[in-house]
Design an enzyme around this catalytic site. Structure first.
Site, PDB file in Angstrom:
ATOM      1  N   GLU A   1      -7.043   4.781   7.723  1.00 51.10           N
ATOM      2  CA  GLU A   1      -6.834   6.202   7.417  1.00 51.10           C
ATOM      3  C   GLU A   1      -8.068   6.785   6.731  1.00 51.10           C
ATOM      4  O   GLU A   1      -8.338   7.990   6.851  1.00 51.10           O
ATOM      5  CB  GLU A   1      -5.563   6.362   6.563  1.00 51.10           C
TER       6      GLU A   1
ATOM      7  N   ASN B   1       0.865  -1.177   0.000  1.00 56.19           N
ATOM      8  CA  ASN B   1       0.000   0.000   0.000  1.00 56.19           C
ATOM      9  C   ASN B   1       0.899   1.224   0.000  1.00 56.19           C
ATOM     10  O   ASN B   1       1.459   1.588   1.033  1.00 56.19           O
ATOM     11  CB  ASN B   1      -0.907  -0.019   1.239  1.00 56.19           C
ATOM     12  N   TRP B   2       1.033   1.836  -1.165  1.00 60.92           N
ATOM     13  CA  TRP B   2       1.940   2.995  -1.285  1.00 60.92           C
ATOM     14  C   TRP B   2       1.340   4.274  -0.713  1.00 60.92           C
ATOM     15  O   TRP B   2       2.018   5.297  -0.662  1.00 60.92           O
ATOM     16  CB  TRP B   2       2.335   3.202  -2.759  1.00 60.92           C
ATOM     17  N   LYS B   3       0.061   4.206  -0.333  1.00 58.95           N
ATOM     18  CA  LYS B   3      -0.615   5.397   0.203  1.00 58.95           C
ATOM     19  C   LYS B   3      -0.385   6.580  -0.765  1.00 58.95           C
ATOM     20  O   LYS B   3      -0.328   6.365  -1.975  1.00 58.95           O
ATOM     21  CB  LYS B   3      -0.151   5.670   1.635  1.00 58.95           C
TER      22      LYS B   3
ATOM     23  N   SER C   1       3.383  -1.972  10.439  1.00 55.54           N
ATOM     24  CA  SER C   1       4.824  -2.023  10.727  1.00 55.54           C
ATOM     25  C   SER C   1       5.470  -3.353  10.351  1.00 55.54           C
ATOM     26  O   SER C   1       6.397  -3.805  11.028  1.00 55.54           O
ATOM     27  CB  SER C   1       5.092  -1.674  12.191  1.00 55.54           C
TER      28      SER C   1
ATOM     29  N   GLY D   1       2.907  -0.879   4.331  1.00 54.66           N
ATOM     30  CA  GLY D   1       2.990   0.531   3.976  1.00 54.66           C
ATOM     31  C   GLY D   1       4.433   0.945   3.756  1.00 54.66           C
ATOM     32  O   GLY D   1       5.025   0.729   2.697  1.00 54.66           O
ATOM     33  N   GLY D   2       5.039   1.533   4.775  1.00 58.82           N
ATOM     34  CA  GLY D   2       6.374   2.128   4.651  1.00 58.82           C
ATOM     35  C   GLY D   2       7.413   1.224   4.010  1.00 58.82           C
ATOM     36  O   GLY D   2       8.158   1.664   3.117  1.00 58.82           O
TER      37      GLY D   2
ATOM     38  N   GLY E   1       2.513   2.464  10.881  1.00 54.12           N
ATOM     39  CA  GLY E   1       3.491   3.536  10.761  1.00 54.12           C
ATOM     40  C   GLY E   1       4.202   3.895  12.053  1.00 54.12           C
ATOM     41  O   GLY E   1       4.865   4.933  12.136  1.00 54.12           O
TER      42      GLY E   1
ATOM     43  N   GLU F   1      -5.423  -4.743  10.532  1.00 62.73           N
ATOM     44  CA  GLU F   1      -4.404  -3.719  10.759  1.00 62.73           C
ATOM     45  C   GLU F   1      -4.705  -2.982  12.060  1.00 62.73           C
ATOM     46  O   GLU F   1      -5.543  -2.054  12.062  1.00 62.73           O
ATOM     47  CB  GLU F   1      -4.384  -2.710   9.607  1.00 62.73           C
TER      48      GLU F   1
ATOM     49  N   HIS G   1      -9.553   1.228   4.686  1.00 65.41           N
ATOM     50  CA  HIS G   1      -8.308   1.421   5.443  1.00 65.41           C
ATOM     51  C   HIS G   1      -8.590   2.361   6.626  1.00 65.41           C
ATOM     52  O   HIS G   1      -9.414   3.274   6.513  1.00 65.41           O
ATOM     53  CB  HIS G   1      -7.231   2.019   4.527  1.00 65.41           C
TER      54      HIS G   1
HETATM   55  P1  13P Z   1       3.025   0.553   7.719  1.00 61.51           P
HETATM   56  O1  13P Z   1       3.536  -0.747   7.124  1.00 61.51           O
HETATM   57  O2  13P Z   1       3.770   1.751   7.250  1.00 61.51           O
HETATM   58  O3  13P Z   1       2.866   0.448   9.206  1.00 61.51           O
HETATM   59  O4  13P Z   1       1.526   0.742   7.130  1.00 61.51           O
HETATM   60  C1  13P Z   1       0.623  -0.294   7.245  1.00 61.51           C
HETATM   61  C2  13P Z   1      -0.570   0.038   6.441  1.00 61.51           C
HETATM   62  O5  13P Z   1      -1.317   0.943   6.770  1.00 61.51           O
HETATM   63  C3  13P Z   1      -0.810  -0.740   5.218  1.00 61.51           C
HETATM   64  O6  13P Z   1      -2.083  -0.523   4.715  1.00 61.51           O
END
Ligand code: 13P
Length: 246
Positions: A105, A16-18, A206, A227-228, A174, A168, A103
Protein backbone atom coordinates in the site's frame (compact mmCIF):
# COMPACT_ATOMS: atom_id res chain seq x y z
CA UNK A 1 22.64 -12.44 -0.91
CA UNK A 2 24.74 -13.53 2.09
CA UNK A 3 23.03 -13.66 5.45
CA UNK A 4 25.23 -12.78 8.37
CA UNK A 5 22.75 -11.94 11.09
CA UNK A 6 21.36 -14.90 13.06
CA UNK A 7 17.71 -14.85 13.98
CA UNK A 8 15.16 -17.26 15.37
CA UNK A 9 12.66 -18.94 13.09
CA UNK A 10 9.98 -19.02 15.79
CA UNK A 11 6.72 -18.24 13.96
CA UNK A 12 5.94 -14.53 14.14
CA UNK A 13 2.24 -13.70 14.27
CA UNK A 14 2.14 -10.04 13.26
CA UNK A 15 -0.93 -7.80 13.18
CA UNK A 16 -0.94 -4.90 10.74
CA UNK A 17 -3.82 -2.71 11.88
CA UNK A 18 -3.24 -0.29 8.99
CA UNK A 19 -5.21 2.94 9.57
CA UNK A 20 -7.68 1.43 12.02
CA UNK A 21 -8.22 1.99 15.71
CA UNK A 22 -8.32 4.61 18.40
CA UNK A 23 -7.12 4.82 21.98
CA UNK A 24 -9.92 2.55 23.16
CA UNK A 25 -8.18 -0.22 21.19
CA UNK A 26 -5.20 -0.32 23.53
CA UNK A 27 -7.22 -2.75 25.65
CA UNK A 28 -6.81 -5.26 22.84
CA UNK A 29 -3.30 -5.88 24.20
CA UNK A 30 -4.64 -7.25 27.47
CA UNK A 31 -7.50 -8.97 25.63
CA UNK A 32 -5.00 -10.84 23.45
CA UNK A 33 -2.96 -11.77 26.51
CA UNK A 34 -6.05 -13.17 28.24
CA UNK A 35 -7.03 -15.18 25.15
CA UNK A 36 -3.64 -16.85 24.92
CA UNK A 37 -2.46 -18.55 28.08
CA UNK A 38 1.26 -19.27 28.24
CA UNK A 39 0.98 -22.81 26.86
CA UNK A 40 -0.94 -21.52 23.81
CA UNK A 41 1.62 -18.92 22.85
CA UNK A 42 5.07 -20.22 23.73
CA UNK A 43 5.47 -21.53 20.16
CA UNK A 44 5.03 -18.04 18.61
CA UNK A 45 6.08 -14.40 18.91
CA UNK A 46 3.17 -11.95 19.01
CA UNK A 47 3.43 -8.52 17.41
CA UNK A 48 0.84 -5.75 17.13
CA UNK A 49 1.50 -2.88 14.69
CA UNK A 50 -1.04 -0.12 15.42
CA UNK A 51 -1.09 3.41 14.01
CA UNK A 52 1.74 5.63 15.33
CA UNK A 53 -0.51 7.34 17.88
CA UNK A 54 -0.99 4.14 19.86
CA UNK A 55 2.54 2.70 19.78
CA UNK A 56 3.77 4.21 23.03
CA UNK A 57 0.75 3.35 25.19
CA UNK A 58 0.49 -0.14 23.75
CA UNK A 59 4.17 -0.73 24.42
CA UNK A 60 3.65 0.07 28.10
CA UNK A 61 0.87 -2.52 28.25
CA UNK A 62 2.49 -5.07 25.95
CA UNK A 63 6.01 -5.14 27.33
CA UNK A 64 5.27 -7.01 30.60
CA UNK A 65 3.03 -9.42 28.64
CA UNK A 66 5.74 -10.23 26.06
CA UNK A 67 3.59 -8.82 23.26
CA UNK A 68 5.80 -6.85 20.89
CA UNK A 69 4.64 -3.53 19.47
CA UNK A 70 5.69 -2.24 16.06
CA UNK A 71 4.94 0.53 13.61
CA UNK A 72 3.89 0.45 9.96
CA UNK A 73 6.39 2.86 8.41
CA UNK A 74 9.29 5.15 9.23
CA UNK A 75 11.34 7.88 7.57
CA UNK A 76 14.91 7.11 6.54
CA UNK A 77 16.47 10.12 8.30
CA UNK A 78 17.10 10.48 12.04
CA UNK A 79 15.47 13.91 12.16
CA UNK A 80 14.97 16.94 9.95
CA UNK A 81 12.54 19.16 8.12
CA UNK A 82 10.14 16.36 7.09
CA UNK A 83 6.70 17.54 8.15
CA UNK A 84 4.44 14.71 9.19
CA UNK A 85 7.15 12.03 9.17
CA UNK A 86 8.37 9.83 12.03
CA UNK A 87 11.92 8.48 12.26
CA UNK A 88 12.95 4.97 13.26
CA UNK A 89 14.68 6.50 16.30
CA UNK A 90 11.39 8.10 17.37
CA UNK A 91 9.64 4.75 17.06
CA UNK A 92 12.30 3.05 19.16
CA UNK A 93 11.96 5.86 21.70
CA UNK A 94 8.20 5.22 21.81
CA UNK A 95 8.81 1.54 22.56
CA UNK A 96 8.44 -0.05 19.14
CA UNK A 97 10.65 -3.05 18.50
CA UNK A 98 9.59 -3.77 14.91
CA UNK A 99 8.65 -1.67 11.90
CA UNK A 100 6.87 -2.79 8.73
CA UNK A 101 8.60 -1.36 5.68
CA UNK A 102 7.65 -1.30 2.01
CA UNK A 103 4.10 -2.54 2.39
CA UNK A 104 2.46 -2.71 -1.05
CA UNK A 105 0.00 0.00 0.00
CA UNK A 106 3.00 2.30 0.53
CA UNK A 107 4.80 1.13 -2.61
CA UNK A 108 1.58 1.88 -4.54
CA UNK A 109 1.70 5.40 -3.07
CA UNK A 110 5.15 5.94 -4.57
CA UNK A 111 7.68 4.27 -2.28
CA UNK A 112 10.55 2.92 -4.39
CA UNK A 113 12.90 0.00 -3.78
CA UNK A 114 15.58 2.55 -2.90
CA UNK A 115 13.27 4.19 -0.35
CA UNK A 116 12.49 0.80 1.17
CA UNK A 117 16.17 -0.08 1.43
CA UNK A 118 16.95 3.27 3.09
CA UNK A 119 14.14 2.74 5.60
CA UNK A 120 15.41 -0.75 6.39
CA UNK A 121 18.86 0.78 7.04
CA UNK A 122 17.20 3.34 9.30
CA UNK A 123 15.42 0.61 11.24
CA UNK A 124 18.72 -1.18 11.85
CA UNK A 125 20.40 2.07 12.88
CA UNK A 126 17.64 2.60 15.47
CA UNK A 127 17.75 -0.97 16.77
CA UNK A 128 14.37 -1.94 15.30
CA UNK A 129 13.64 -5.19 13.49
CA UNK A 130 12.44 -4.37 9.97
CA UNK A 131 9.75 -6.46 8.33
CA UNK A 132 10.31 -5.75 4.66
CA UNK A 133 7.32 -6.50 2.41
CA UNK A 134 7.51 -7.83 -1.12
CA UNK A 135 4.90 -9.26 -3.49
CA UNK A 136 3.74 -9.50 -7.06
CA UNK A 137 0.66 -8.07 -8.77
CA UNK A 138 -1.98 -10.29 -10.33
CA UNK A 139 -0.75 -9.36 -13.81
CA UNK A 140 2.79 -10.41 -12.90
CA UNK A 141 1.54 -13.74 -11.55
CA UNK A 142 -0.63 -14.37 -14.58
CA UNK A 143 2.32 -14.03 -16.95
CA UNK A 144 4.43 -16.37 -14.83
CA UNK A 145 6.67 -13.66 -13.39
CA UNK A 146 5.69 -13.84 -9.71
CA UNK A 147 8.92 -15.39 -8.43
CA UNK A 148 11.18 -13.29 -10.66
CA UNK A 149 9.36 -10.13 -9.55
CA UNK A 150 9.70 -10.91 -5.87
CA UNK A 151 13.36 -11.93 -6.14
CA UNK A 152 14.10 -8.69 -8.00
CA UNK A 153 12.33 -6.71 -5.27
CA UNK A 154 14.39 -8.48 -2.62
CA UNK A 155 17.61 -7.81 -4.50
CA UNK A 156 16.75 -4.13 -4.83
CA UNK A 157 15.07 -3.35 -1.51
CA UNK A 158 16.15 -5.82 1.17
CA UNK A 159 19.60 -5.30 2.73
CA UNK A 160 21.56 -8.42 3.76
CA UNK A 161 21.04 -7.85 7.48
CA UNK A 162 17.22 -7.95 7.35
CA UNK A 163 15.76 -10.59 9.70
CA UNK A 164 12.14 -10.66 8.52
CA UNK A 165 10.63 -10.57 5.03
CA UNK A 166 6.88 -10.63 4.43
CA UNK A 167 5.70 -12.11 1.14
CA UNK A 168 2.37 -10.48 0.40
CA UNK A 169 0.91 -11.08 -3.06
CA UNK A 170 -0.81 -7.77 -3.80
CA UNK A 171 -3.89 -9.49 -5.26
CA UNK A 172 -4.40 -11.46 -2.03
CA UNK A 173 -4.46 -8.44 0.28
CA UNK A 174 -7.93 -7.72 1.59
CA UNK A 175 -9.56 -9.76 -1.17
CA UNK A 176 -10.22 -13.13 0.46
CA UNK A 177 -8.09 -14.69 -2.29
CA UNK A 178 -5.10 -16.81 -1.31
CA UNK A 179 -2.50 -18.51 -3.51
CA UNK A 180 -2.52 -22.30 -3.54
CA UNK A 181 -0.39 -23.90 -0.85
CA UNK A 182 1.91 -25.13 -3.65
CA UNK A 183 2.33 -21.57 -4.93
CA UNK A 184 3.11 -20.33 -1.41
CA UNK A 185 5.61 -23.18 -0.97
CA UNK A 186 7.31 -22.40 -4.30
CA UNK A 187 7.57 -18.69 -3.53
CA UNK A 188 8.86 -19.21 0.02
CA UNK A 189 11.41 -21.78 -1.21
CA UNK A 190 12.65 -19.29 -3.79
CA UNK A 191 12.92 -16.54 -1.17
CA UNK A 192 14.66 -18.96 1.21
CA UNK A 193 17.29 -19.75 -1.41
CA UNK A 194 17.89 -16.04 -1.92
CA UNK A 195 18.15 -14.98 1.73
CA UNK A 196 19.58 -18.00 3.54
CA UNK A 197 18.41 -20.09 6.48
CA UNK A 198 18.07 -17.49 9.24
CA UNK A 199 15.52 -15.03 7.85
CA UNK A 200 11.93 -15.32 8.99
CA UNK A 201 9.70 -15.35 5.91
CA UNK A 202 6.12 -14.37 6.71
CA UNK A 203 3.13 -14.89 4.44
CA UNK A 204 0.51 -12.12 4.25
CA UNK A 205 -2.72 -11.73 2.30
CA UNK A 206 -6.18 -12.81 3.50
CA UNK A 207 -4.86 -14.94 6.37
CA UNK A 208 -7.87 -15.96 8.50
CA UNK A 209 -8.47 -18.50 11.28
CA UNK A 210 -9.96 -20.83 8.62
CA UNK A 211 -6.83 -20.98 6.44
CA UNK A 212 -4.05 -20.16 8.91
CA UNK A 213 -3.24 -23.72 9.91
CA UNK A 214 -2.67 -24.79 6.29
CA UNK A 215 -0.66 -21.69 5.40
CA UNK A 216 1.51 -21.75 8.53
CA UNK A 217 2.31 -25.43 7.97
CA UNK A 218 3.85 -24.75 4.54
CA UNK A 219 7.63 -25.22 4.45
CA UNK A 220 9.57 -21.96 4.89
CA UNK A 221 6.54 -20.07 6.18
CA UNK A 222 7.74 -18.64 9.49
CA UNK A 223 4.67 -16.68 10.47
CA UNK A 224 2.00 -14.41 9.09
CA UNK A 225 1.39 -10.69 8.58
CA UNK A 226 -2.32 -10.21 9.08
CA UNK A 227 -4.54 -7.27 8.20
CA UNK A 228 -8.31 -7.60 8.48
CA UNK A 229 -8.35 -10.69 10.69
CA UNK A 230 -5.96 -9.01 13.15
CA UNK A 231 -8.48 -6.35 14.17
CA UNK A 232 -10.39 -8.84 16.36
CA UNK A 233 -8.32 -10.45 19.06
CA UNK A 234 -10.23 -13.72 19.02
CA UNK A 235 -9.38 -14.28 15.37
CA UNK A 236 -5.77 -13.19 15.89
CA UNK A 237 -5.52 -15.58 18.85
CA UNK A 238 -7.00 -18.40 16.76
CA UNK A 239 -4.39 -17.77 14.07
CA UNK A 240 -1.62 -17.83 16.69
CA UNK A 241 -2.93 -21.10 18.13
CA UNK A 242 -2.90 -22.70 14.69
CA UNK A 243 0.83 -22.04 14.14
CA UNK A 244 2.83 -25.25 14.14
CA UNK A 245 5.09 -26.13 17.04
CA UNK A 246 8.06 -26.16 14.64
P1 13P B 1 -5.37 -8.76 4.87
O1 13P B 1 -5.00 -9.80 5.91
O2 13P B 1 -6.50 -7.89 5.27
O3 13P B 1 -5.49 -9.38 3.51
O4 13P B 1 -4.09 -7.76 4.78
C1 13P B 1 -2.83 -8.29 4.59
C2 13P B 1 -1.84 -7.21 4.77
O5 13P B 1 -1.75 -6.30 3.97
C3 13P B 1 -0.98 -7.27 5.96
O6 13P B 1 0.07 -6.37 5.88
Amino acid sequence: MTQTHKSSLTPLIAANWKMHGDMSWIDKVTELDALLPKNEREHVDLLLCPPFTMVSTMHVLGSPLSIYIGAQNCHADVSGAHTGEVSAEMLADAGASYVIIGHSERRAAGETNADVRAKAEAAKRAGLTAIVCVGESLAQREVGEAIATVLAQIEASVPDFVDVIAYEPIWAIGTGKVPTMDDIADMHAAIRSAVGPNVRILYGGSVKPANAQDILAVANVNGALIGGASLEMDSLAAIARSAPRK
